[in-house]
Design a protein around this motif. Structure first.
Motif: not given
Length: 420
Positions: A95-101, A133-140
Motif C-alpha cells: 500500500n505504501v508503494i502504490h501510495l506514491f505511484m 518487494v522491489s523486484v516483485t514490483l519491477i517484474l510486474s
C-alpha cells in the motif's frame, strides 16, 4: 595448539567461504554449510584442548563470549524481521508503494522512485525483504530484459546503501554499533553521502529510458490493528535511537519490547481470534535461513579469533592508512560476504577513530554491491530475475565502483568534518 589442528580449522573456514561463494554451483545452501562447519570447528577446539585445563577454560570462555554476541544479534533480528513479516503479509508495504505511484509514469521517473523507495525502506526493514518487494514490483512491469537488469542493479545498490545509516537496515552496521565503535546518531550522517551515490547511479542508469509504463495499482484492506502495529514499528525504531542516546539501553531490549507490544496490540483487538494465523506464528515465517547463516559465520569467525588467525587482517592496517584499507575492505566484500569480513575485522582488535569506523561501515555495507554475489540483496535479486546473471550484472561493475568510491569519499569527508 597443535599445528595440524590450526591448519584443519583454517581449512574448514576456507571451505565454508567457498561454500558461500559457490552456493549456486554446488547447490548446497550456504546456511547449512556454515552452520555445520562453524559448530564442528568449536567441537574440535574443545576435544583437542580437553587434556589441558588452562587451554580448555580459555576455549570455554571464548565460546561463551562468542555465543553471547551472537544471541544479542539474533534476538534483535528476530524482533525486527517479525515486524516486517507481519506488515508485508498484511499488504501494508504494498500500500505504501502504490501510495506514491501513478498509473502512467515514465521509465526514468520510475527508476528514481524505485531508488528512493529502496533507500528508505531498506533502512527500516531487512535487505532481503526490501529486495523482494522491489523486484516483485519491477517484474510486474514487463520491461525488456536489459531494462529489468538495470532496475535490478539499482535495487541492489540502493537497498545496500539505505541500510548503512541505521542499525535496523544492515547487519554489518548493527555489528559495528554493538561493538561500540560508532555512535547511533553519528551513523545517520552516512545517509547523506549514501543517498547521493544512489541518485548518481540512477542518473547514470537512466540513459536511454524514454518510454512510459503502465502500473496496475491495487489497494489492500487496511485495518485499524494493522495501522497500530505499523505505528508501533516506527515508534520502536525511534524509541530505540532515543533510549540508546539518553539511557544507553541496548537496541535489542527496545526491539524485544516493541515486538511484545505488537503481540499485545493484536490480542487487545482480538486479531488472534479473528484470523487463522496467530500473530505469534509470524516468528516462524521470518528468514531463519539468513539467521542460521549468520550463526554459522559468526561461530567460524569466533573460532578464527580463538586460534589468533585474524591477526593477519590487521597487517593491512599496519601497511596502509585506515581510510585506504577500509575502502579496499569494501571492494573485498563484493567477493567475500560482508558479514564474516566485518566480524573478522571487529575480532581482530583494529584501532581506528570513530570517523574511520564510519567509513568502514559504509564500505562493507555498500561494497558488496559491486558484484551480484557480494550481498544478500544481490543473491535474492539474481534468484528472482531471469536475466540477472553474474555476467549481466558485471557489465555495470565499473559504474558501481565509481558511485561507491564517490559515496565512500563523501562519507569520510563528512565524518572528518563533523567528528574531527
Amino acid at each position: 595448539m597443535p599445528a595440524v589442528l590450526e591448519y584443519i580449522l583454517i581449512g574448514l573456514a576456507v571451505v565454508a567461504l567457498l561454500g558461500v561463494v559457490l552456493e549456486d554451483v554446488i547447490h548446497v545452501n550456504k546456511a547449512k554449510v556454515t552452520l555445520f562447519l562453524g559448530t564442528f570447528s568449536w567441537v574440535l577446539l574443545y576435544v583437542f584442548h580437553s587434556n589441558t585445563p588452562e587451554q580448555g577454560e580459555a576455549v570455554a570462555r571464548g565460546f561463551e563470549e562468542n555465543v553471547a554476541e551472537i544471541a544479542s544479534l539474533w534476538l534483535f533480528l528476530v524482533a525486527a524481521m517479525t515486524f516486517v513479516a507481519y506488515l508485508n503479509k498484511k499488504g501494508m508495504i504494498e500500500n505504501v508503494i502504490h501510495l506514491f505511484m501513478l498509473k502512467r509514469i515514465s521509465e526514468r521517473a520510475l527508476l528514481f522512485l524505485t531508488a528512493i523507495f529502496c533507500f528508505i525502506f531498506s533502512s527500516l526493514a531487512d535487505n532481503i525483504t526490501a529486495t523482494l518487494v522491489s523486484v516483485t514490483l519491477i517484474l510486474s512491469l514487463n520491461l525488456s530484459t536489459k531494462k529489468t537488469v538495470r532496475f535490478a542493479t539499482l535495487v541492489v545498490f540502493a537497498v545496500n546503501s539505505g541500510g548503512v545509516s541505521l542499525i535496523t537496515g544492515d547487519v554489518t552496521t548493527l555489528m559495528i554499533f554493538l561493538e561500540d565503535k560508532v555512535d547511533i546518531l553519528d551513523l545517520m550522517m552516512l545517509s547523506a553521502p549514501a543517498f547521493i551515490a544512489v541518485m548518481l547511479l540512477a542518473v547514470l542508469l537512466s540513459r536511454g529510458m524514454k518510454e512510459t509504463v503502465e502500473i496496475s495499482i491495487t489497494r489492500n484492506e487496511v485495518r485499524s490493528v494493522d495501522l497500530l502495529i505499523g505505528a508501533a514499528f516506527l515508534c520502536t525504531i525511534v524509541s530505540t535511537i532515543v533510549a540508546n542516546v539518553l539511557f544507553n539501553i541496548p537496541p535489542v531490549l527496545m526491539f524485544l519490547l516493541g515486538m511484545a507490544t505488537m503481540f499485545l496490540i493484536a490480542r487487545f483487538f482480538d486479531a488472534d481470534e479473528k484470523e487463522e494465523q496467530s500473530i505469534l506464528e509470524y516468528i516462524r515465517v521470518i528468514e531463519f535461513e539468513t539467521l542460521l547463516f549468520f550463526l554459522g559465520i559468526l561461530l567460524l569467525v569466533g573460532m578464527l579469533k580463538e586460534i589468533e588467525v585474524l591477526d593477519s587482517i590487521v597487517r593491512m592496517y599496519e601497511i596502509l592508512p585506515p581510510s585506504i584499507a577500509n575502502f579496499l575492505m569494501g571492494v573485498l566484500s563484493s567477493a567475500i560476504d560482508n558479514v564474516p569480513l566485518t566480524a573478522a575485522l571487529l575480532k581482530a582488535g583494529i584501532v581506528m577513530t570513530e570517523a574511520e569506523w564510519l567509513g568502514l561501515t559504509y564500505a562493507v555495507g555498500v561494497g558488496g554491491s559491486l558484484l551480484v554475489i557480494g550481498s544478500a540483496a544481490g543473491i535474492v535479486a539474481m534468484s528472482k530475475v531471469d536475466g540477472l546473471t553474474f555476467a549481466s550484472y558485471a557489465r555495470y561493475s565499473l559504474v558501481l565502483l565509481l558511485v561507491y568510491s564517490i559515496g565512500y569519499v563523501a562519507s569520510m569527508a563528512l565524518a572528518q568534518l563533523v567528528l574531527g
